[in-house]
Design an enzyme around this catalytic site. Structure first.
Site, mmCIF file in Angstrom:
data_model
loop_
_atom_site.group_PDB
_atom_site.id
_atom_site.type_symbol
_atom_site.label_atom_id
_atom_site.label_comp_id
_atom_site.label_asym_id
_atom_site.label_seq_id
_atom_site.Cartn_x
_atom_site.Cartn_y
_atom_site.Cartn_z
ATOM 1 N N ARG A 105 -5.196 12.622 2.315
ATOM 2 C CA ARG A 105 -3.742 12.699 2.517
ATOM 3 C C ARG A 105 -3.134 13.837 1.709
ATOM 4 N NH1 ARG A 105 -1.115 6.729 3.691
ATOM 5 N NH2 ARG A 105 -2.701 6.064 5.182
ATOM 6 N N GLU A 154 2.927 7.381 2.240
ATOM 7 C CA GLU A 154 2.202 6.926 1.054
ATOM 8 C C GLU A 154 0.974 7.796 0.784
ATOM 9 O OE1 GLU A 154 -0.757 3.368 -0.344
ATOM 10 O OE2 GLU A 154 0.634 2.923 1.302
ATOM 11 N N SER A 167 -0.956 4.270 -4.395
ATOM 12 C CA SER A 167 -0.393 2.963 -4.704
ATOM 13 C C SER A 167 -0.893 2.587 -6.090
ATOM 14 C CB SER A 167 -0.844 1.922 -3.663
ATOM 15 O OG SER A 167 -0.153 0.712 -3.813
ATOM 16 N N ARG A 172 -5.029 7.711 8.794
ATOM 17 C CA ARG A 172 -5.652 6.388 8.711
ATOM 18 C C ARG A 172 -7.065 6.470 9.296
ATOM 19 N NH1 ARG A 172 -3.005 1.760 7.601
ATOM 20 N NH2 ARG A 172 -1.020 2.778 7.990
ATOM 21 N N ARG A 216 -13.015 1.702 5.345
ATOM 22 C CA ARG A 216 -12.138 0.602 5.755
ATOM 23 C C ARG A 216 -12.204 0.434 7.270
ATOM 24 N NH1 ARG A 216 -6.867 1.490 1.732
ATOM 25 N NH2 ARG A 216 -8.132 1.641 -0.172
#
Length: 427
Positions: A391, A350, A353, A278, A263
């Protein structure tokens, strides 16, 4: 992609529902396209009827032995006109397709109203945060203290927002992914998939990343083509059913896939710049389900529960949040976020999701099944992280840290680590 028939039946009502997502539907633009389509379609149908009648006249005249050259010339002119109208109609339909492609999914009726993350609704909490008798370190200090997490080397090799792990920490990272694959494959009934990490533009369009989110992707040019590094295994795995008409008895389909994800993080600079939260490249174990429409919301509860199982086995405290309308992703009809407790941040973050897209992706991909009447109907698609590997590693480091800087290995992961119970410097 939403059903165009919904706009035709209740344009104002759909516009109101989309407004809750912060999307302003250009109703006048849609009505203008519809008016053009109807006019051209009506003229085409009228001319086709005249051409059919002309063909009948030509046949009758030939039967009587008459000269039909004038009639043939007239018919030819009609044919040219019909061809021009059909080309015009295709152009209008492409414009309608592009118009629909930019519209986000409609929220399910159970999704709470709201515009920001602060208005998300907590559904449940599992586990209690550990109380430490020493100053808590974050995962960066822990990993670097072990000599097994090297951001400076990653930056020299690739740039910022990349990670380099070595030794037992790299092994633990691999163990986390293997553990997830085993639980989801052996216990939850998912078929393991190995999928391409590069996909074409049509696949990105099918799952909703294109055209809206191209700036968030890494594009790889190849001649006149565009390839993209996958931002999630959702893209190749969901597109396995693109263009297919599945037999009713073949559903549900459940797939699990471990891939790196890429990403660009466009627009996120300044956020989570420290550590592994991130990154441009990270690993994820993705869960995908393809189901009949009547079962998709029950499937969302099931899929979310499967992701939660991993955190329970690892004994990591977490909570589940139901996202409000304004905080959902572009393609989602309903989303649960699972947030794991990070002691160094004293906050939940988070880690998964889980979303039901209903028929939104299926329409873009032309993924269908034969319903009870034997007619093709769009399937419903769902996916969720089961979990984000990096994560999860962050959460393990912080929740399992010890006063001496070592990190205990969760019991569930010890078989994947050859029975090793602790990460230590030089270990």
């Amino acid at each position: 992609m939403i059903d165009i028939q919904l706009l035709r039946a209740d344009l104002n009502g759909i516009a109101e529902r989309l407004a809750g997502r912060g999307f302003s539907l250009d109703a006048q633009a849609f009505l203008a396209l519809e008016a053009k389509r109807k006019a051209v379609q009506a003229e085409t149908e009228e001319l086709q009827a005249r051409r059919n009648a002309q063909a009948k006249k030509i046949g009758q005249a030939k039967g009587r032995g008459e000269d039909v050259s004038g009639l043939m010339a007239e018919a030819s002119g009609m044919g040219d006109h019909v061809g021009a109208l059909q080309a015009q109609l295709e152009e209008i339909q492409r414009a309608q397709h592009d118009f629909l492609s930019a519209i986000p999914n409609l929220p399910h009726e159970s999704v709470p109203r709201g515009t920001t993350a602060e208005e998300n609704v907590q559904v449940r909490v599992w586990g209690a945060p550990r109380e430490f008798g020493f100053p808590v370190k974050d995962h960066v200090d822990l990993g670097e203290g072990l000599g097994q997490l090297d951001f400076s080397a990653a930056t020299r090799i690739a740039g910022s927002r990349f990670t380099l792990m070595k030794g037992d920490l790299a092994r633990l990272h691999r163990a986390v992914a293997q553990f997830m694959l085993d639980v989801h494959g052996r216990e939850h009934g998912y078929t393991e998939i190995y999928a391409p990490y590069l996909v074409n533009a049509q696949s990105m369009f099918g799952t909703g990343q294109l055209p809206k989110f191209e700036q968030d992707l890494f594009m790889v040019p190849r001649g006149d083509e565009k390839w993209y590094l996958i931002p999630t295994a959702e893209v190749p795995v969901t597109n396995m059913v693109a263009g297919e008409i599945l037999q009713q008895g073949s559903l549900p389909l459940r797939f699990v896939c471990h891939t790196p994800c890429f990403r660009s993080e466009a627009g996120s600079y300044g956020r989570d710049t420290r550590g592994m939260i991130r990154q441009h490249q990270f690993d994820k174990v993705e869960l995908v389900q393809v189901v009949e429409p009547a079962l998709s919301h029950a499937a969302l509860e099931e899929l979310t529960g499967h992701a939660e199982t991993i955190l329970k086995r690892l004994e990591l405290p977490y909570r589940v949040m139901l996202l409000c309308v304004g905080d959902m992703g572009f393609a989602s009809a309903k989303t649960y976020d699972i947030e794991v407790w990070l002691p160094a941040q004293n906050a939940y973050r988070e880690i998964s999701s889980c979303s039901n897209f209903e028929a939104f992706q299926a329409r873009r991909m032309q993924a269908r099944f034969r319903n009870d009447k034997g007619r093709p109907e769009p399937v419903h698609t769902l996916n969720g992280s089961g979990l984000a590997v990096g994560r999860t590693l962050v959460a393990i480091l912080e929740n399992y840290q010890n006063a001496d800087g070592s990190v205990s290995v969760p019991v569930a992961l010890r078989p994947y680590m050859g029975g090793q119970e602790r990460l230590t410097r030089g270990g």
